[in-house]
Design an enzyme around this catalytic site. Structure first.
Site, PDB file in Angstrom:
ATOM      1  N   SER A  13       0.852  -1.191   0.000  1.00 16.76           N
ATOM      2  CA  SER A  13       0.000   0.000   0.000  1.00 16.76           C
ATOM      3  C   SER A  13       0.890   1.245   0.000  1.00 16.76           C
ATOM      4  O   SER A  13       2.118   1.133   0.004  1.00 16.76           O
ATOM      5  CB  SER A  13      -0.923  -0.020   1.215  1.00 16.76           C
ATOM      6  OG  SER A  13      -0.148  -0.044   2.381  1.00 16.76           O
ATOM      7  N   LYS A  17      -1.452   5.664  -5.212  1.00 17.99           N
ATOM      8  CA  LYS A  17      -2.470   5.362  -6.212  1.00 17.99           C
ATOM      9  C   LYS A  17      -3.386   6.562  -6.447  1.00 17.99           C
ATOM     10  O   LYS A  17      -3.755   6.863  -7.577  1.00 17.99           O
ATOM     11  CB  LYS A  17      -3.285   4.157  -5.707  1.00 17.99           C
ATOM     12  CG  LYS A  17      -4.182   3.528  -6.711  1.00 17.99           C
ATOM     13  CD  LYS A  17      -4.417   2.038  -6.410  1.00 17.99           C
ATOM     14  CE  LYS A  17      -4.410   1.666  -4.945  1.00 17.99           C
ATOM     15  NZ  LYS A  17      -5.717   1.581  -4.322  1.00 17.99           N
ATOM     16  N   GLY A  18      -3.735   7.253  -5.347  1.00 21.30           N
ATOM     17  CA  GLY A  18      -4.612   8.411  -5.456  1.00 21.30           C
ATOM     18  C   GLY A  18      -3.975   9.512  -6.298  1.00 21.30           C
ATOM     19  O   GLY A  18      -4.612  10.103  -7.175  1.00 21.30           O
ATOM     20  N   ILE A  19      -2.701   9.756  -6.045  1.00 25.56           N
ATOM     21  CA  ILE A  19      -2.016  10.829  -6.789  1.00 25.56           C
ATOM     22  C   ILE A  19      -1.808  10.420  -8.245  1.00 25.56           C
ATOM     23  O   ILE A  19      -1.980  11.225  -9.161  1.00 25.56           O
ATOM     24  CB  ILE A  19      -0.683  11.194  -6.098  1.00 25.56           C
ATOM     25  CG1 ILE A  19      -1.001  11.861  -4.757  1.00 25.56           C
ATOM     26  CG2 ILE A  19       0.162  12.106  -6.969  1.00 25.56           C
ATOM     27  CD1 ILE A  19       0.195  12.248  -3.932  1.00 25.56           C
ATOM     28  N   CYS A 378     -10.821  27.157  11.945  1.00 25.85           N
ATOM     29  CA  CYS A 378     -11.797  26.386  12.708  1.00 25.85           C
ATOM     30  C   CYS A 378     -11.459  26.412  14.201  1.00 25.85           C
ATOM     31  O   CYS A 378     -11.650  27.441  14.835  1.00 25.85           O
ATOM     32  CB  CYS A 378     -11.917  24.982  12.134  1.00 25.85           C
ATOM     33  SG  CYS A 378     -13.556  24.290  12.425  1.00 25.85           S
ATOM     34  N   MET A 381      -9.732  29.456  15.055  1.00 29.19           N
ATOM     35  CA  MET A 381     -10.521  30.670  15.305  1.00 29.19           C
ATOM     36  C   MET A 381     -11.081  30.613  16.720  1.00 29.19           C
ATOM     37  O   MET A 381     -11.077  31.607  17.448  1.00 29.19           O
ATOM     38  CB  MET A 381     -11.668  30.807  14.306  1.00 29.19           C
ATOM     39  CG  MET A 381     -12.527  32.032  14.625  1.00 29.19           C
ATOM     40  SD  MET A 381     -14.018  32.197  13.644  1.00 29.19           S
ATOM     41  CE  MET A 381     -15.270  31.966  14.908  1.00 29.19           C
ATOM     42  N   GLU A 402     -16.991  22.782  24.514  1.00 33.54           N
ATOM     43  CA  GLU A 402     -16.437  21.477  24.113  1.00 33.54           C
ATOM     44  C   GLU A 402     -15.377  21.017  25.118  1.00 33.54           C
ATOM     45  O   GLU A 402     -15.288  19.839  25.431  1.00 33.54           O
ATOM     46  CB  GLU A 402     -15.804  21.588  22.707  1.00 33.54           C
ATOM     47  CG  GLU A 402     -15.112  20.305  22.247  1.00 33.54           C
ATOM     48  CD  GLU A 402     -14.492  20.390  20.845  1.00 33.54           C
ATOM     49  OE1 GLU A 402     -14.403  21.497  20.281  1.00 33.54           O
ATOM     50  OE2 GLU A 402     -14.091  19.330  20.331  1.00 33.54           O
ATOM     51  N   HIS A 515     -12.915  25.897   6.652  1.00 39.69           N
ATOM     52  CA  HIS A 515     -11.618  25.328   6.249  1.00 39.69           C
ATOM     53  C   HIS A 515     -11.283  25.748   4.819  1.00 39.69           C
ATOM     54  O   HIS A 515     -11.622  25.036   3.870  1.00 39.69           O
ATOM     55  CB  HIS A 515     -11.674  23.801   6.303  1.00 39.69           C
ATOM     56  CG  HIS A 515     -11.743  23.245   7.682  1.00 39.69           C
ATOM     57  ND1 HIS A 515     -10.621  22.903   8.399  1.00 39.69           N
ATOM     58  CD2 HIS A 515     -12.789  22.966   8.481  1.00 39.69           C
ATOM     59  CE1 HIS A 515     -10.982  22.432   9.586  1.00 39.69           C
ATOM     60  NE2 HIS A 515     -12.295  22.466   9.664  1.00 39.69           N
ATOM     61  N   GLU A 517      -8.633  25.541   3.289  1.00 41.12           N
ATOM     62  CA  GLU A 517      -7.653  24.661   2.626  1.00 41.12           C
ATOM     63  C   GLU A 517      -8.298  23.670   1.659  1.00 41.12           C
ATOM     64  O   GLU A 517      -7.662  23.211   0.713  1.00 41.12           O
ATOM     65  CB  GLU A 517      -6.805  23.909   3.669  1.00 41.12           C
ATOM     66  CG  GLU A 517      -7.531  22.856   4.506  1.00 41.12           C
ATOM     67  CD  GLU A 517      -8.138  23.399   5.790  1.00 41.12           C
ATOM     68  OE1 GLU A 517      -8.463  24.613   5.831  1.00 41.12           O
ATOM     69  OE2 GLU A 517      -8.300  22.623   6.749  1.00 41.12           O
TER      70      GLU A 517
HETATM   71  N1  GLN Z   1     -13.649  20.938  17.724  1.00 38.51           N
HETATM   72  C1  GLN Z   1     -14.192  22.133  17.161  1.00 38.51           C
HETATM   73  C2  GLN Z   1     -15.658  21.978  16.811  1.00 38.51           C
HETATM   74  O1  GLN Z   1     -16.149  20.878  16.686  1.00 38.51           O
HETATM   75  C3  GLN Z   1     -13.394  22.555  15.938  1.00 38.51           C
HETATM   76  C4  GLN Z   1     -13.505  21.602  14.802  1.00 38.51           C
HETATM   77  C5  GLN Z   1     -12.457  21.827  13.738  1.00 38.51           C
HETATM   78  O2  GLN Z   1     -11.480  22.513  13.964  1.00 38.51           O
HETATM   79  N2  GLN Z   1     -12.641  21.224  12.578  1.00 38.51           N
HETATM   80  O3  GLN Z   1     -16.348  22.942  16.638  1.00 38.51           O
END
Ligand code: GLN
Length: 544
Positions: A13, A17-19, A378, A381, A402, A515, A517
């Site tokens: 593996s 393969k993906g690339i 995410c 922030m 959380e 996100h 990215e």
């Molecule tokens: N744990 C955080 C949430 O669920 C941030 C999630 C993340 O960074 N993708 O809101």
């Protein structure tokens, strides 16, 4: 009707393969074909959303909110396609559907079996997910010989027969190792792997042989003879120092010509000039920056695959070599922020779980107070908001519910009800299904005029970025935080959710709930990441 290319892997593996599949997609696109890509994953998880990033790498999120395998990220980056729920099928998802049909009585009391029920479900999933593309590339996860991949192999075998030779091609990716002690290249593992494939009834049309050096003609002839594959179609896929060189490399070895010929298509030659520009920029950077990447899964490079790629893309578009300095947030907690002081910028990526969170908050504090460019994504922030609430607003115990459900000041909290793009109302609480309680997929964010975020996004009024999180900025603290100087620079379309925050008395401190990215591509780059790397360069110059 679409034509299909099925890609399997053998010997070991992690051969890429993906690339390789994504690169083939890119060069076929460069010949003017429309393409679509599908990944079939033999594991039982219904989707990769709850799989550990340590084991499986990042969870890639599509526009329509599917939590998928990271290979779909390669597909989007190389072939500039938009993947979706119907781009990734796991064994678990196939079985789930078959069992649901059985419960509904759709099989009319028949004994439900792997062949034909599971295989039919796999085949119809593939055939219904073509998007009417000229070519559909279907990658099968795992390695030939795995017990769990058998139903998938059987399904593509059947599809090959049903579609016919001018509509279906099989590519097998193998490893041709060099044994230093013998000074020889070894073809036996490839012979065995193809033998295994032929036992299942699949005769590959093309072999992509991963090797650390070009495979000499004698060895290629031997492979061709033993595997029943045309000599021309035994291709050395030689290691390269950068993945974005692979489309050009595979093209030079004739891969797209072989595919086009086997399908009997008449097409103009591939135009790979945009890929050449990417490689040219990668190989001749004019600047270098060091970005501190403060995370938890930092040892596992695939855990932040898209984010690392997005930084590379920003480097391509700013002629900068971006060196990512991995910093374990636990270590900041133990040793303090001294280790951050020589960096040109700081990045706190997304994450789950409380380990290392205090270190990330300390990193956000360091970036704010030392005026180092900061990009928070995410969780990045959320920690920036917590830091601001604690140290500027004076709410010492501020936290995300959380990590501390009992905090008196939950500046980040679970929103129990929200509206989806289609207007439907979704509800969630702490007991909701792990995979089912997240805000997922692309949503519209309105950028506040005149903010740094809007400038970074080149003046756009609205953007669409992908989400994957459970917790949100708590609007009960909105006024207090704004009065204390925090700038809200992006909100959801209904104004209910804070999407981007920034600081006005700081050269570049931007953090977003989404996100970015996931939408960054090597050929276009991404405005937010480009702006961030430029800010890092400016900070570097200021220091000198
Ligand atoms: N744990 C955080 C949430 O669920 C941030 C999630 C993340 O960074 N993708 O809101």
């Amino acid at each position: 009707m679409s034509r299909f290319i099925f890609i399997t892997g053998g010997v070991v593996s992690s051969l890429g393969k993906g690339i390789a599949s994504a690169s083939l997609g890119a060069i076929l696109q460069a010949r003017g074909l429309s393409i679509n890509m599908i990944k079939l994953d033999p594991y039982i998880n219904v989707d990769p959303g709850t799989m550990s990033p340590f084991q499986h790498g990042e969870v890639f999120v599509t526009d329509d909110g599917a939590e998928t395998d990271l290979d779909l990220g390669h597909y989007e980056r190389f072939a500039a396609i938009k993947s979706s729920q119907s781009s990734n099928y796991t064994a678990g998802r196939i079985y789930e559907r078959v069992i649901a049909k059985e419960r509904r009585g759709e099989y009319l009391g028949a004994t439900v079996q792997v062949i034909p029920h599971i295989t039919d479900e796999i085949k119809s999933s593939v055939l219904n997910s073509t998007n009417d593309a000229d070519i559909v590339l279907v990658e099968i996860g795992g390695t030939v010989g795995d017990i769990e991949s058998l139903p998938f192999m059987e399904s593509i075998r059947q599809l090959g027969v049903e579609l016919g030779h001018d509509k279906a091609l099989f590519i097998h990716l193998t490893l041709v190792p060099y044994i230093p002690a013998a000074g020889e290249i070894k073809t036996k593992p490839t012979q065995h792997s193809v033998k295994e494939l032929r036992t299942i009834g699949i005769q590959p049309d093309i072999l992509l042989c991963r090797a650390d050096r070009p495979i000499p003609d004698d060895e290629r002839k031997k492979i061709a003879l033993f595997t029943n594959v045309d000599l021309d179609s035994v291709i050395s896929a030689v290691d390269v120092d950068h993945i974005y060189k692979i489309p050009r490399e595979l093209h030079e070895r004739g891969l797209d010509d072989i595919v086009v010929k086997k399908f009997g298509l008449d097409l103009p030659p591939a135009d790979l000039s945009d890929w050449d520009e990417v490689v040219e920029s990668l190989e001749h950077p004019q600047h270098t920056v060091s970005i501190g990447f403060v995370g938890k899964y930092i040892e596992h490079t695939d855990a932040y695959k898209s984010l690392n790629e997005a930084l590379v893309h920003a480097g391509i578009h700013t002629h900068t070599q971006v060196n990512v300095v991995k910093i374990d947030s636990d270590l900041i907690e133990d040793e303090g922020t001294d280790m951050l002081k020589d960096l040109d910028a700081i990045l706190v990526p997304g994450g789950f779980g409380s380990r290392g969170v205090e270190g990330k908050i300390m990193a956000a504090n360091f970036a704010r107070t030392h005026k180092v460019p900061y990009l928070g994504i995410c969780l990045g922030m959320q920690v920036a908001v917590i830091e601001y609430a604690r140290n500027v607003l004076g709410l010492d115990k501020a936290h995300s519910s959380e990590f501390n459900p009992k905090t008196p000041d939950p500046v980040i909290a679970l929103i129990t009800e929200w509206k989806n793009i289609d207007g439907s109302i979704e509800k969630r609480d702490e007991h909701s299904d792990l995979g089912g309680s997240m805000r997922l997929g692309a949503q519209t964010c309105k950028l506040v005029p005149g903010t740094k975020a809007q400038k970074a996004y080149e003046g756009a009024e609205q953007i669409h970025e992908r989400h994957r999180h459970r917790f949100e900025f708590n609007n009960n603290y909105l006024d207090a935080l704004q009065n204390a100087g925090l700038v809200i620079s992006g909100v959801s379309l209904d104004n209910e959710l804070v999407e981007i925050i920034e600081l006005s008395d700081h050269p570049w401190f931007i953090a977003c709930q989404f996100h970015p990215e996931f939408t960054s591509q090597p050929r276009e780059g991404h405005p937010l990441f480009n702006s961030y790397v430029r800010a890092a360069l400016a900070h570097q110059q200021d220091k000198h």
